[in-house]
Design an enzyme around this catalytic site. Structure first.
Site: not given
Ligand SMILES: [Mg+2]
Length: 392
Positions: A8, A103-104
């Protein structure tokens, strides 16, 4: 034993802005837009978070808490571009990458030890490579399943790495506040706390029957989660071989009937596309984004590859009913089909026995497809789709 990583990026949108404009580093930066507008915080730098600012907070409130913060509009294009760069690094380590958002991602490194060397060190390499090639910090959780890996990455933030050792799952979870369990939001967390259930260990002490009685099937999931049990697989994305359809509602809605009708409509759309391509799907995914821009997806693997509306719809509605509560105000709703196979692909033996029974369905759906070809998609809709956002 499985090796699952949850990766993350830290304050992703803000980190991207800081790479592009290093003068922003070390400052309270908020991405979301004009603080005079009605929008909410999409991302806040750690410096801004010190003022109590967090994502989904109204921008006006953030401005009051930190008048000196730098407010940026942000650019989805830039963020997708940085995201693609991060994912191109992840893809080099394993094809088993499941993106959860820009983003993960989850990575399944099970069995990759011979190729990558000791896996905790491989995780460090992934972290360092993202930092040097893309310029942003990632936090990484390592565990035997997705649930624990996600909780571990959250605890290791910012710029950290945390591994839950096999056999230590319950001990790791026990002292954590119940809100660390994904799916327990601030409100249900508060309710548990009022009942005296403050830690995951205390939650794990509640009988399964009680949780099931109060929370239904979600209670049973909670019972498992409190024990660190999670069998959900890392589903790799397959860009070319997936069919999905989503819709942003005109107004956020918590109307169950309307939302289920919209799902029914979306299922009709994707299955029609599936049949047109001569494909069947084995995996069905529900996507919900709430009014705070929090996105949740839930997937289920079907017993056999299907292209029939009623099979896929039943699965989607079941996933929806597990996830949805009347408190959820839904902003975006979507249906995805993955693990696609050709209709003529070799099928399991079971299907030989099912084929006779599924013939009438084949005829029905072929008839529907032909009608639509002639008179348009909306010329024939399931009754359950009629209240939907798309049926108008
Ligand atoms: Mg994040």
């Amino acid at each position: 034993m499985r090796w699952i990583l949850h990766i993350d990026m830290d304050a992703f949108f803000v980190s991207v802005e800081q790479v592009l404009d290093p003068s922003l580093v070390g400052k309270p930066v908020i991405v979301g837009g004009d603080p005079a507008g009605r929008g909410v915080v999409a991302a806040a730098s750690y410096e801004a978070r010190r003022f109590g600012i967090h994502s989904a907070m109204p921008l006006a409130r953030a401005k009051r808490l930190c008048p000196d913060a730098i407010f940026l509009r942000g650019s989805h294009g830039r963020y997708s571009e940085f995201s693609a760069r991060v994912f191109s690094i992840l893809d080099r380590y394993t094809p088993q990458v499941e993106p959860m958002s820009l983003d993960e991602a989850f990575l399944d490194l099970t069995g990759c030890g011979r190729l990558l060397g000791p896996l905790p060190q491989a995780a460090v390499r992934i972290h360092d490579e993202i930092k040097s090639a893309v310029g942003i910090n990632a936090s990484i959780g390592i565990a035997s399943n997705k649930l624990l890996a996600k909780i571990a990455s959250g605890l290791s933030k910012p710029n950290g790495m945390l591994r839950v050792l096999p056999g230590q799952e319950r001990a790791f979870l026990a002292p954590l506040p119940v809100r660390r369990i994904p799916g327990i939001g601030p409100k249900s967390g508060e309710r548990f706390e009022r009942m005296g259930i403050k830690t995951v260990g205390q939650l794990a002490g509640l009988p399964r029957e009680l949780l099931a009685e109060v929370h239904g099937s979600w209670g049973i999931q909670l019972y498992d989660r409190a024990r660190g049990i999670c069998n959900s697989p890392v589903l790799k994305r397959d860009d070319t071989r997936s069919i999905s359809r989503e819709t942003t509602l005109e107004e956020d809605s918590n109307n169950r009937e309307f939302l289920e009708s919209t799902l029914s409509y979306l299922v009709e759309k994707v299955t029609a596309q599936l049949r047109q391509a001569g494909l069947r799907a084995r995996c069905v995914t529900l996507k919900l984004r709430d009014s705070n821009f929090k996105t949740v997806t839930r997937s289920r693997t079907l017993g056999r590859a299907a292209n029939e509306d009623h099979i896929i719809l039943a699965t989607i509605v079941d996933l929806f009913r597990h996830l949805f509560t009347s408190r959820t105000r839904v902003r975006l709703i979507g249906v995805g089909l993955t693990a696609l196979t050709g209709e003529s692909a070799p099928t399991e033996q079971m299907e030989l026995f099912q084929s006779a029974a599924s013939k009438p369905w084949d005829r029905l759906y072929r008839g529907i497809d032909q009608l639509r070809e002639k008179y348009g998609f909306r010329s024939i809709l399931r009754a359950s789709s009629r209240r939907s956002a798309g049926a108008k």
